[in-house]
Design a protein around this motif. Structure first.
Motif, PDB file in Angstrom:
ATOM      1  N   GLU A 459       0.721  -1.096   0.055  1.00  0.00           N
ATOM      2  CA  GLU A 459       0.125  -0.035  -0.011  1.00  0.00           C
ATOM      3  C   GLU A 459       0.964   1.333   0.005  1.00  0.00           C
ATOM      4  O   GLU A 459       0.609   2.395  -0.551  1.00  0.00           O
ATOM      5  N   ARG A 460       2.052   1.064   0.518  1.00  0.00           N
ATOM      6  CA  ARG A 460       2.898   2.307   0.573  1.00  0.00           C
ATOM      7  C   ARG A 460       3.850   2.372  -0.769  1.00  0.00           C
ATOM      8  O   ARG A 460       4.902   3.022  -0.651  1.00  0.00           O
ATOM      9  N   GLY A 461       3.590   1.551  -1.763  1.00  0.00           N
ATOM     10  CA  GLY A 461       4.391   1.476  -2.801  1.00  0.00           C
ATOM     11  C   GLY A 461       5.598   0.698  -2.599  1.00  0.00           C
ATOM     12  O   GLY A 461       6.577   0.966  -3.624  1.00  0.00           O
ATOM     13  N   ARG A 462       5.934  -0.112  -1.617  1.00  0.00           N
ATOM     14  CA  ARG A 462       6.959  -1.065  -1.439  1.00  0.00           C
ATOM     15  C   ARG A 462       6.805  -2.216  -2.283  1.00  0.00           C
ATOM     16  O   ARG A 462       5.593  -2.512  -2.314  1.00  0.00           O
ATOM     17  N   THR A 463       7.975  -3.004  -2.480  1.00  0.00           N
ATOM     18  CA  THR A 463       7.672  -4.328  -3.066  1.00  0.00           C
ATOM     19  C   THR A 463       7.985  -5.094  -1.726  1.00  0.00           C
ATOM     20  O   THR A 463       9.168  -5.175  -1.102  1.00  0.00           O
ATOM     21  N   ALA A 513       3.170  -1.237  -8.859  1.00  0.00           N
ATOM     22  CA  ALA A 513       3.464  -0.938 -10.086  1.00  0.00           C
ATOM     23  C   ALA A 513       2.577   0.234 -10.604  1.00  0.00           C
ATOM     24  O   ALA A 513       2.669   1.222 -11.315  1.00  0.00           O
ATOM     25  N   ALA A 514       1.304   0.407  -9.848  1.00  0.00           N
ATOM     26  CA  ALA A 514       0.400   1.449 -10.229  1.00  0.00           C
ATOM     27  C   ALA A 514       0.698   2.693  -9.948  1.00  0.00           C
ATOM     28  O   ALA A 514       0.725   3.934 -10.497  1.00  0.00           O
ATOM     29  N   ALA A 515       1.620   2.782  -8.634  1.00  0.00           N
ATOM     30  CA  ALA A 515       2.223   4.058  -7.974  1.00  0.00           C
ATOM     31  C   ALA A 515       3.329   4.461  -9.136  1.00  0.00           C
ATOM     32  O   ALA A 515       3.316   5.717  -9.524  1.00  0.00           O
ATOM     33  N   ALA A 517       3.401   3.663 -12.374  1.00  0.00           N
ATOM     34  CA  ALA A 517       2.711   4.000 -13.660  1.00  0.00           C
ATOM     35  C   ALA A 517       1.997   5.452 -13.640  1.00  0.00           C
ATOM     36  O   ALA A 517       2.193   6.216 -14.538  1.00  0.00           O
ATOM     37  N   ALA A 518       1.472   5.895 -12.478  1.00  0.00           N
ATOM     38  CA  ALA A 518       0.847   7.104 -12.364  1.00  0.00           C
ATOM     39  C   ALA A 518       1.636   8.040 -12.289  1.00  0.00           C
ATOM     40  O   ALA A 518       1.422   9.202 -12.764  1.00  0.00           O
ATOM     41  N   GLU A 519       3.150   7.741 -11.809  1.00  0.00           N
ATOM     42  CA  GLU A 519       4.186   9.031 -11.788  1.00  0.00           C
ATOM     43  C   GLU A 519       4.690   9.397 -13.036  1.00  0.00           C
ATOM     44  O   GLU A 519       5.056  10.428 -13.527  1.00  0.00           O
ATOM     45  N   VAL A 520       4.706   8.260 -13.995  1.00  0.00           N
ATOM     46  CA  VAL A 520       5.478   8.505 -15.249  1.00  0.00           C
ATOM     47  C   VAL A 520       4.235   8.778 -16.521  1.00  0.00           C
ATOM     48  O   VAL A 520       4.706   9.046 -17.562  1.00  0.00           O
TER      49      VAL A 520
END
Length: 675
Positions: A459-463, A513-515, A517-520
């Motif tokens: 949820e925090r964008g970590r793997t 992945a969504a985090a 993708a949204a950033e780029v």
């Protein structure tokens, strides 16, 4: 004019050898003696011509013309005879026959002029063609001949750079060129890397930074540990791959040569008709023979055959100078055809150097954070995956001792396992390592706790990475990666070039992945993919008629790179398998060079079209002139050879720095914006 013998790269396989019956001129390597012979023939002709025009006796100018025939014609005649022995009809031989035929009917001056024009244009053409290879091989001259090697006792010795081996330490003084690829052990300076990256500004280098052979050191002194042999340096790889690429044929070139065979048969038949038909109706022998010889020369498709390779090879050489290794002319041509892009995440959109952000032992595991990290690092130590390196580097940064791993096994896209101090340690994606039971719905206990921690980290964008010992979860690691600075701009440029936004294909979790993708600026994300899942996604797009460009770096990307219309690998962090499988390699991991090389390919394709138009117009105009009116043989040769040289030089314009600069800044195909 055909290029030299060409071969395909291992994938796709090379076309089998085929008989070559088309009239052709083989590209001759321009040597100094050949240039001298062409010059001597020209001088002899220029001496003989005024003597003839001023009424001097034949014995004064005749021998001079004969010497011009010999000096300018012996080399192409010999090349033509060798080709004839191989059952190949060579344009060199046809030109010599035409010149001798002109002399036989009393047109000695015309034949000599044909020889001079032919020899001179051949020399200019060979010189122009050689510029492509020379511009790249010249990079090797940038590497210094010697380097200062530091010995264990602190003394110095000067050694040839070719004798440096991996592990040597060299000293680079201010103003010196760096002798080998390596990493800075001590010192700080600014290094001019324009020869490798094309960037005009020097780059600051300090301990731990990578430096490259042939780049120029600034005002500081550096001690550098050699990390690559001279034959494997970035410069050497650029040269080797460009030279290998120059030995392949593009699809357009193969099509032209296939058509050329049939065209040549028709041309020979037409030449005989041009000679025989007027003769049958009472035309003079001399006029009919000269017209037929002129037709044979001007109808020869030399310029058409030469239309394809110079632009593509020039583009390959230009891209190579800027750190993009395109493995063949086929690849350079295909790059301009792509209309869909699929990007990997880790190591491609991100820097590929992830770092450990969380170390979370599970309750009841009895492990501390350091013990959990040490176990995971021991198991991951043999792996080359970026996430594995992050675990190992984090353990080393904490000064942890790593046990020896035995029975190491790696499954791409799943994880690794190894025996560490008698226990089987497994490290990988939570939903795969434990057979799908490490999920919230799996219940309580360690599986449930691991799933909750993994969900929190994701949820925090970590793997999230699950660590198991003997099949029992003992902890979860959180790993984060930094986005490349040029990722968003690259996505925007690729969107402009292809007309659609790239898709993100990753084995990472959907939230991380969504985090990214949204950033780029990527809208479509396919996450949690195994290697076969990435291949399926690529084939799905190609089934819809798309020509897909895949950019990746890891072992799990290799199948998708092979399945795509074009595969591009990130060179610095890329796995050996990905680098071998890919059609092109981004040496410096500059993601922005991907749209640049696509734009450059499209420009090269536009130059091929220009060349085909130029060649066709020349052939049509000269043939019509010869059939309708009277085209002097020397003028026909001048037009034929001139069109060939024009086509070659036009393609070589893509060697200019301006071509790369314009392509790099291009967000749209530059097919209507010629240099």
């Amino acid at each position: 004019m055909s290029s030299s013998a060409l071969t395909e790269r291992p994938a796709p396989p090379a076309a089998p050898p085929r008989p070559d019956t088309a009239p052709r001129r083989r590209t001759r390597v321009l040597s100094l003696p050949e240039a001298r012979w062409a010059a001597v023939a020209t001088v002899l002709f220029l001496i003989a011509l005024p003597l003839q025009l001023t009424g001097a006796p034949a014995w004064a100018w005749g021998p001079l013309y004969a010497l011009a025939y010999a000096t300018g014609g012996w080399e192409p005649a010999w090349a033509g005879l060798r080709a004839l022995k191989e059952k190949t009809l060579d344009v060199d031989l046809l030109m010599i026959v035409a010149a001798l035929g002109a002399a036989a009917v009393g047109q000695v001056m015309d034949g000599a002029l044909l020889i001079v024009i032919f020899a001179t244009s051949g020399a200019l053409e060979a010189l122009a063609t050689a510029r492509t290879a020379d511009s790249v091989r010249g990079l090797l001259d940038l590497a210094p001949a010697t380097a200062t090697r530091l010995l264990d006792d602190g003394t110095e010795e000067s050694v040839p750079t070719g004798e440096l081996t991996v592990g040597d330490t060299i000293l680079i003084r201010p103003g010196e060129r760096i002798g080998a690829d390596g990493r800075v052990l001590d010192g700080a300076s600014e290094v001019d890397q324009a020869t490798i990256t094309g960037e005009p500004l020097p780059v600051a280098k300090e301990v731990g930074d990578e430096v490259f052979a042939g780049t120029l050191n600034g005002t500081g002194a550096l001690r550098v540990k050699v990390e690559r042999d001279a034959s494997d340096s970035v410069i050497a790889r650029i040269v080797a791959m460009v030279e290998e690429a120059s030995e392949t044929k593009a699809t357009t070139q193969l099509f032209i040569e296939k058509v050329e065979q049939r065209y040549s048969i028709g041309m020979v038949i037409a030449t005989l008709a041009v000679f025989a038909v007027p003769l049958a109706f009472g035309a003079a022998l001399t006029g009919s023979l000269l017209r037929a010889m002129t037709f044979m020369i001007v109808a020869s498709p030399c310029a058409v055959v030469l239309a394809t390779m110079p632009p593509l090879l020039s583009a390959i050489a230009n891209a190579g100078r800027h750190g993009v290794l395109v493995k063949s002319a086929v690849v350079m041509e295909r790059l301009g055809q792509v209309d869909a892009v699929a990007l990997d995440k880790t190591g491609t959109l991100t820097e590929g150097t992830p770092r450990i952000t969380d170390t979370r032992p599970l309750p009841g595991s009895g492990l501390t954070e350091d013990e959990l990290l040490a176990l995971a690092a021991a198991a991951e130590h043999p792996s080359e995956h970026p996430l594995a390196r992050a675990v190992v580097e984090a353990a080393r940064a904490r000064g942890l001792a790593l046990a020896v791993a035995e029975d190491f096994n790696s499954v791409p896209g799943v994880g690794v396992s190894a025996t560490v101090e008698g226990r089987v340690v497994t490290v990988g994606a939570p939903e795969r390592v434990h057979g799908g039971t490490s999920r919230p719905e799996a219940g309580g206990g360690r599986e449930g706790a691991a799933s909750e921690i993994a969900a929190e980290l994701e949820e925090r964008g970590r793997t999230a990475v699950l660590v198991e010992v003997d099949g029992v979860p003992v902890g979860v690691l959180g790993i984060a990666d930094r986005l490349r600075p040029d990722a968003a701009a690259t996505v925007a440029a690729l969107t402009g070039l292809t007309g659609r936004t790239p898709v993100l294909l990753t084995g990472d979790n959907p939230r991380a992945a969504a985090a990214v993708a949204a950033e780029v600026g990527i809208g479509e994300v396919r996450a949690g993919l195994l290697p076969q899942g990435k291949v399926a996604a690529v084939k799905e797009r190609e089934a819809d008629g798309r020509r897909v460009l895949v950019v990746g770096d890891g072992v799990n990307d290799a199948p998708a790179l092979a399945a795509a219309h074009i595969g591009v690998a990130m060179g610095r962090a890329g796995s050996d398998l990905a680098l071998e499988t890919a059609d092109a390699v981004i040496v410096r991991d500059e993601l922005a060079t991907v749209p640049a090389v696509v734009a450059l390919s499209r420009r090269a394709r536009s130059f091929v079209v220009q060349n085909l138009v130029i060649a066709s117009l020349f052939i049509t105009a000269l043939v019509v002139w010869d059939l309708v009116a009277t085209l002097p043989l020397p003028l026909g040769v001048l037009g034929h050879e001139g069109s060939t040289v024009i086509v070659g030089l036009n393609g070589l314009r893509l060697l200019r720095e301006a071509a790369w600069t314009k392509a790099r800044g291009q967000g749209l195909p530059p097919t209507h914006d010629p240099l």
